[in-house]
Write an enzyme that holds these catalytic residues in place. Structure first.
Site, PDB file in Angstrom:
ATOM      1  N   ASP A  77       0.846  -1.197   0.000  1.00 41.20           N
ATOM      2  CA  ASP A  77       0.000   0.000   0.000  1.00 41.20           C
ATOM      3  C   ASP A  77       0.876   1.239   0.000  1.00 41.20           C
ATOM      4  OD1 ASP A  77      -2.281  -1.480   0.117  1.00 41.20           O
ATOM      5  OD2 ASP A  77      -2.889  -0.845   2.129  1.00 41.20           O
TER       6      ASP A  77
ATOM      7  N   LYS B   8      -8.139   0.750  -5.267  1.00 42.71           N
ATOM      8  CA  LYS B   8      -9.360   0.183  -4.690  1.00 42.71           C
ATOM      9  C   LYS B   8     -10.602   0.936  -5.130  1.00 42.71           C
ATOM     10  CE  LYS B   8      -7.056  -1.093  -0.335  1.00 42.71           C
ATOM     11  NZ  LYS B   8      -7.003  -2.543  -0.387  1.00 42.71           N
TER      12      LYS B   8
ATOM     13  N   GLY C 155      -5.580  -2.832   8.504  1.00 45.36           N
ATOM     14  CA  GLY C 155      -5.231  -1.683   9.324  1.00 45.36           C
ATOM     15  C   GLY C 155      -5.088  -1.978  10.803  1.00 45.36           C
TER      16      GLY C 155
ATOM     17  N   ARG D 219      -6.708 -20.446   6.545  1.00 42.64           N
ATOM     18  CA  ARG D 219      -6.928 -21.820   7.001  1.00 42.64           C
ATOM     19  C   ARG D 219      -8.321 -22.309   6.612  1.00 42.64           C
ATOM     20  NH1 ARG D 219      -3.481 -24.581  10.275  1.00 42.64           N
ATOM     21  NH2 ARG D 219      -1.914 -23.386  11.414  1.00 42.64           N
TER      22      ARG D 219
ATOM     23  N   GLY E 287      -3.298  -7.253   8.097  1.00 44.94           N
ATOM     24  CA  GLY E 287      -2.598  -7.381   9.369  1.00 44.94           C
ATOM     25  C   GLY E 287      -1.178  -7.893   9.292  1.00 44.94           C
TER      26      GLY E 287
ATOM     27  N   GLY F 276      -0.314  -3.739   3.908  1.00 49.35           N
ATOM     28  CA  GLY F 276      -0.976  -2.437   3.885  1.00 49.35           C
ATOM     29  C   GLY F 276      -0.273  -1.480   4.807  1.00 49.35           C
ATOM     30  N   SER F 277      -0.824  -1.355   5.997  1.00 40.90           N
ATOM     31  CA  SER F 277      -0.317  -0.364   6.939  1.00 40.90           C
ATOM     32  C   SER F 277       1.027  -0.775   7.529  1.00 40.90           C
ATOM     33  CB  SER F 277      -1.333  -0.190   8.065  1.00 40.90           C
ATOM     34  OG  SER F 277      -2.639  -0.146   7.517  1.00 40.90           O
TER      35      SER F 277
END
Lengths: 290, 191
Positions: free
Chosen positions: A22, A79, A151, A163, A212, A233-234
């Protein structure tokens, strides 16, 4: 299968074993490319900030996306909101390489996703389980990613989704042929896609991990659980040393099975993003768009 | 026959599948120590050339790979990003090539994903084959030492220089194993 759809699935194959990062500015995009990102996701705010800001989160300004397209030579993704046909059309008009119809933004439609078969550019969509993954593929997605909980810096949901998808695929594989019709009803998907999973034990498109991932170890964990690549991402630009962390995560994805290499590249990365636990968050993005 | 497939990033599994269909063994090359094995040839797959180039450096593999190719006179086959890595010049400092073939590669020569396409074209020595181009490069210039094996719309999309073979398209994304067979034949000839 249309030629365009097959070319779009092929692009996702080229991204395998890679990290999609990101970025919010051309400068960040360049850092990501130099660190070894195989593609960048252009967005105005990274998920952690979207979460902090609250309110309605929309597609990014096309001008900002174009700035990033000019800054790098790797594929650029962006996005659109779930079900927002017009945002998707706008992204196609600026020749985006991949559209992420994403639960990170506020959904524009609480019932329908974009009919992705009507587009020439490829789409990636999030999924928490096999049913969601196959429904998105039926709608024309040419790449799937776990939803995770964006995030947060907490990898637990991405692990749960990966999973679950894999466990459900193993179950479908184990069914008798005459049980597949009932399975299609149960997962609410076309029987052809269930048959594909039954025969091949995998999705008909590439499946990445997302949500995450904050450390090289997180990335390696997702790869060991069967992800074919990773979205971060973050985790990068919310950390102390984005350049170093980004490069380390790239290497971790290549050598996800070698703990010695992982140990070396996990050293001295500075502060990881602080993160929030799933029990502490108010907005659950993974429940958007089923 | 044992082929090392550079497995740093990209579509290396597709090559491994092709090789297994032709009864050739594959070894994934992910780190320096993987280069110590005995190999008969090397494949550089499609992916992002900037990533492959960076990982070759970060994992200290570039020099060892070049030494192995040069000292053991190994045949090498590259597709798409692999072609870029085999060239002498990529016109982009972020994708540092290995310089195996005397040619200049133009990255993203057909533009963004909307420019990706598939077609059928002649490949010298094989005939008409399906060709899939994904954000593909082409060879912009080649020295007279490079044999041009295929052109599409006047652009060079497959070439060979001695034991080095490069294609801008992805034979590994089709059901047609001819180009891989061609490469394995090159290895047999070189012995």
């Amino acid at each position: 299968m249309s030629d365009r759809y097959s070319l779009n699935k092929n692009l996702a194959q080229m991204l395998k074993g890679g990290v999609i990062m990101d970025v919010t500015t051309p400068e960040q995009a360049k850092i990501a490319e130099e660190a070894g990102a195989c593609a960048v996701m252009a967005l105005e705010r990274i998920p952690a900030d979207i979460r902090a800001a609250g309110g309605v989160s929309r597609m990014s300004d096309p001008k900002m996306i174009k700035g990033i397209q000019e800054a790098v030579s790797i594929p650029v993704m962006a996005k659109c909101r779930i079900g927002h046909i017009a945002e998707a059309q706008i992204l196609q008009a600026i020749e985006i390489d991949y559209i992420d119809e994403s639960e990170v933004l506020s959904p524009a439609d609480d019932l329908y996703h974009v009919d992705k078969t009507k587009f020439d550019v490829p789409f990636v969509c999030g999924a928490r389980d096999l049913g969601e993954a196959l429904r998105r593929i039926a709608e024309g997605a040419s790449m799937i990613r776990t939803k995770g909980e964006p995030g947060t810096g907490d990898v637990v949901q991405a692990v749960r989704h990966m999973r679950k998808i894999n466990a459900e695929m193993r179950r479908v594989q184990s069914l008798r042929d005459d049980e597949l019709y009932e399975a299609a009803k149960e997962y609410r998907v076309p029987v052809e896609l269930i048959k594909y999973v039954h025969e091949n034990g995998k999705l008909p498109v590439v499946n990445f991990a997302a949500g995450g991932v904050a450390t090289p170890a997180d990335a390696a964990l997702m790869m060991q659980l069967g992800a074919e690549g990773v979205f971060v991402g973050s985790g990068i630009f919310k950390s102390g040393d984005p350049k170093k962390r980004a490069a380390a995560i790239v290497k971790a994805v290549t050598n996800y099975n070698d703990p010695k290499v992982l140990a070396e590249l996990s050293e001295d990365l500075g502060e990881a993003m602080v993160g929030i636990n799933e029990s502490e968050i108010k907005i659950i993005m993974e429940e958007r768009g089923q | 026959m044992k082929i090392g497939v550079l497995a740093l990033q990209g579509a290396f599994e597709e090559h491994i599948k092709m090789l297994s269909q032709l009864n050739a063994e594959s070894i994934e090359l992910r780190q320096l120590k993987d280069l110590q094995q005995d190999l008969d040839g090397i494949i550089i797959p499609g992916g992002e050339s900037t990533v492959i180039s960076k990982l070759l450096d970060d994992l200290n593999m570039r020099e060892a790979l070049l030494n192995k190719i040069n000292n053991e006179k190994l045949p090498v086959f590259g597709t798409c990003a692999g072609l870029i890595m085999m060239s002498q010049n990529t016109e982009d400092p972020k994708a540092v090539p290995l310089g195996l073939m005397e040619c200049t590669a133009k990255r993203n020569a057909y533009g963004r994903q909307l420019g990706s396409f598939s077609t059928t074209a002649e490949f010298d020595g094989i005939g008409g084959i399906p060709m899939v181009f994904i954000r593909a490069p082409y060879i912009k210039e080649a020295s007279k030492n490079v044999d041009i094996l295929s052109t599409v719309d006047g652009k060079i999309v497959a070439a060979r220089q001695g034991r080095f073979l490069a294609t801008a398209f992805h034979p590994e994304l089709t059901d047609n194993t001819c180009v891989h067979k061609y490469f394995l034949d090159m290895i047999t000839e070189s012995k």
